[in-house]
Design an enzyme around this catalytic site. Structure first.
Site, PDB file in Angstrom:
ATOM      1  N   ARG A  63     -24.313  30.451  69.932  1.00  0.00           N
ATOM      2  CA  ARG A  63     -24.528  31.383  68.818  1.00  0.00           C
ATOM      3  C   ARG A  63     -24.215  32.817  69.257  1.00  0.00           C
ATOM      4  O   ARG A  63     -23.860  33.663  68.448  1.00  0.00           O
ATOM      5  CB  ARG A  63     -25.967  31.284  68.294  1.00  0.00           C
ATOM      6  N   TYR A 120     -13.601  43.213  45.437  1.00  0.00           N
ATOM      7  CA  TYR A 120     -13.741  41.760  45.291  1.00  0.00           C
ATOM      8  C   TYR A 120     -15.137  41.478  44.717  1.00  0.00           C
ATOM      9  O   TYR A 120     -16.140  42.025  45.211  1.00  0.00           O
ATOM     10  CB  TYR A 120     -13.578  41.116  46.675  1.00  0.00           C
ATOM     11  N   ASP A 193     -12.065  46.847  53.623  1.00  0.00           N
ATOM     12  CA  ASP A 193     -11.703  45.420  53.589  1.00  0.00           C
ATOM     13  C   ASP A 193     -10.174  45.364  53.617  1.00  0.00           C
ATOM     14  O   ASP A 193      -9.507  45.748  52.652  1.00  0.00           O
ATOM     15  CB  ASP A 193     -12.274  44.788  52.315  1.00  0.00           C
ATOM     16  N   LYS A 218      -7.806  34.013  54.810  1.00  0.00           N
ATOM     17  CA  LYS A 218      -6.559  34.310  54.098  1.00  0.00           C
ATOM     18  C   LYS A 218      -5.404  34.491  55.091  1.00  0.00           C
ATOM     19  O   LYS A 218      -5.103  33.580  55.844  1.00  0.00           O
ATOM     20  CB  LYS A 218      -6.785  35.540  53.217  1.00  0.00           C
TER      21      LYS A 218
HETATM   22  C1  LIG Z   1     -10.702  40.879  49.510  1.00  0.00           C
HETATM   23  C2  LIG Z   1     -11.649  39.792  49.889  1.00  0.00           C
HETATM   24  N1  LIG Z   1     -12.677  40.092  50.709  1.00  0.00           N
HETATM   25  C3  LIG Z   1     -13.560  39.151  51.095  1.00  0.00           C
HETATM   26  C4  LIG Z   1     -13.466  37.854  50.632  1.00  0.00           C
HETATM   27  C5  LIG Z   1     -14.495  36.835  51.047  1.00  0.00           C
HETATM   28  O1  LIG Z   1     -13.951  36.001  51.998  1.00  0.00           O
HETATM   29  P1  LIG Z   1     -14.476  34.500  52.312  1.00  0.00           P
HETATM   30  O2  LIG Z   1     -14.133  33.673  51.115  1.00  0.00           O
HETATM   31  O3  LIG Z   1     -13.749  34.128  53.548  1.00  0.00           O
HETATM   32  O4  LIG Z   1     -15.949  34.598  52.518  1.00  0.00           O
HETATM   33  C6  LIG Z   1     -12.417  37.497  49.792  1.00  0.00           C
HETATM   34  C7  LIG Z   1     -12.280  36.117  49.297  1.00  0.00           C
HETATM   35  O5  LIG Z   1     -11.473  35.813  48.435  1.00  0.00           O
HETATM   36  C8  LIG Z   1     -11.480  38.499  49.401  1.00  0.00           C
HETATM   37  O6  LIG Z   1     -10.448  38.227  48.575  1.00  0.00           O
END
Ligand SMILES: Cc1ncc(COP(=O)(O)O)c(C=O)c1O
Length: 403
Positions: A63, A120, A193, A218
């Site tokens: 962990r 998001y 982000d 992604k």
């Molecule tokens: C811009 C963005 N940030 C964060 C996330 C969250 O990521 P996760 O689905 O890996 O938790 C997403 C998911 O689509 C996203 O598009």
């Protein structure tokens, strides 16, 4: 890996062969193996004691850290921060990474966070439901209006500002350097982000950001086969991130770390092709009679075309477009008529993916809020993959022809 080496070289080699040559009785794996072990034992208990006490580097409990995960983190750190000042911390998902970044930015009771209106959806909900319930004041701003951010930072004195490099689904491009300047002047931490941008197109730490977050689900991993997240940050946030992960335990699994590291090696190749495909697709769609409007930063009429030239090295792999025919029915008919592009609510994969944002990423919003954000019922988002662009275009044209 020597930080003077170029991005593509670091993507391939960083994090590998960390133990040096000749370990394990004379051989050394060229690719870090999957260390499927919860615990690590040492020759004597004194060593275990020093490692647990932080006086000596080493592994003790999975962990806290694991050699496969650390190999990935070293690679990610070298891509986000070639100067080597920042560390990268892998998490079990992008949301878990975002939660850790916001906690490391000290968003506690009494603090205010200023966030992009276009965030998001789950990040906005995380702020409102988890941090909001814990006494954090959550305020929103149009992240593509630098003057508005400057005004709100001066007025609200937030502890943190949260933006995205490229927004979903209209692909607005933030002026990260400008936002970093006003955020820093206001004494706040800037959380970026960079999921849609990736370190290929922008390295926010170099532009003044404090914490960079990714959904590594992604582009970073890129093959649609794992869920992961990452935060890259230098002092004082790196120490806080390590502590939060240790305590909360949103640690990335070993198998996922191995897969993500494997994917990362081809990030520059994939991203180059995805950007190229998105440019070609957007140009062809822009002249199609059944398409009313195309959103892509390479197009001259994109509101942030100039900002994109300044802050991104390429215009990204996503394209959104509005059908000439209005309403959800036409959007669904178009998506159902696709034969090659995959209908799936994700992005950044080698496959071209298509979604209907109003019923997927923006489903939880009220129709009025969706309308205000420009997420119309006839809007389609495409995440371009690495296929031959003409095959993707002919699939899109075929589906448009059936409307
Ligand atoms: C811009 C963005 N940030 C964060 C996330 C969250 O990521 P996760 O689905 O890996 O938790 C997403 C998911 O689509 C996203 O598009």
């Amino acid at each position: 890996m020597g930080e003077h080496r170029r991005f593509e070289t670091r993507a391939v080699h960083s994090g590998e062969r960390r133990g040096g040559q000749g370990e394990n009785g004379g051989f050394s794996p060229i690719s870090t193996p999957i260390y499927a072990s919860t615990t690590f034992s040492h020759a004597d208990i004194e060593t275990t004691d020093r490692i647990l006490g932080g006086e000596q580097q080493g592994y003790s409990y999975a962990r806290y850290d694991n050699p496969t995960v650390v190999a990935l983190e070293e690679a990610l750190a070298s891509l986000e921060d070639p100067e080597g000042n920042a560390g990268a911390f892998a998490f079990a998902s992008g949301m878990s990474a975002m939660h850790a970044a916001l906690t490391a930015a000290e968003l506690g009771p009494g603090a205010t966070v200023l966030a992009a209106e276009q965030l998001y959806g789950s990040t906005a909900t995380l702020l409102l439901q988890i941090f909001g319930a814990n006494g954090v004041e959550v305020r929103f701003v149009d992240a593509y209006d630098l003057g508005a951010i400057e005004k709100k930072v001066a007025e609200l004195k937030p502890r943190a500002v949260v933006i995205e490099t490229i927004s979903n689904p209209l692909l607005r491009v933030a002026d990260t350097a400008g936002v970093a300047e006003v955020t820093r002047a206001g004494g706040a931490a800037l959380v970026v982000d960079n999921t849609f941008g990736t370190p290929c197109l922008q390295r926010p730490l170099e532009l003044g950001a404090d914490l960079v977050v990714h959904s590594a689900t992604k582009y970073l991993s890129g093959h649609g086969d794992l869920t992961a997240g990452v935060v890259a940050a230098g002092p004082p946030y790196d120490g806080a991130l390590e502590g939060i992960r240790k305590l909360v335990g949103g640690t990335l699994g070993t198998f996922e770390a191995w897969l993500a590291h494997r994917g990362l090696k081809t990030l520059p190749l994939r991203m180059g092709r995805q950007c190229e495909n998105a440019r070609l697709v957007s140009a062809r769609l822009a002249s199609h009679p059944k398409v009313a409007k195309v959103h892509h930063p390479a197009l001259k009429d994109h509101p942030d075309a100039e900002v994109a030239r300044r802050v991104l090295s390429d215009t990204g792999g996503l394209v959104s477009f509005e059908l000439e025919a209005g309403g959800r029915e036409a959007a669904f008919a178009f998506l159902n008529a696709l034969e090659l592009c995959v209908k799936a609510p994700s992005l950044g994969d080698i496959y071209t993916l298509a979604i209907h944002p109003a019923t997927s990423s923006h489903r939880e919003l009220s129709p009025t809020r969706r309308e205000r954000l420009g997420v119309k019922e006839n809007l389609i988002r495409l995440s371009c993959g690495i296929e031959h662009p003409e095959d993707v275009i002919s699939d899109l044209e075929g589906a448009l022809g059936r409307l």
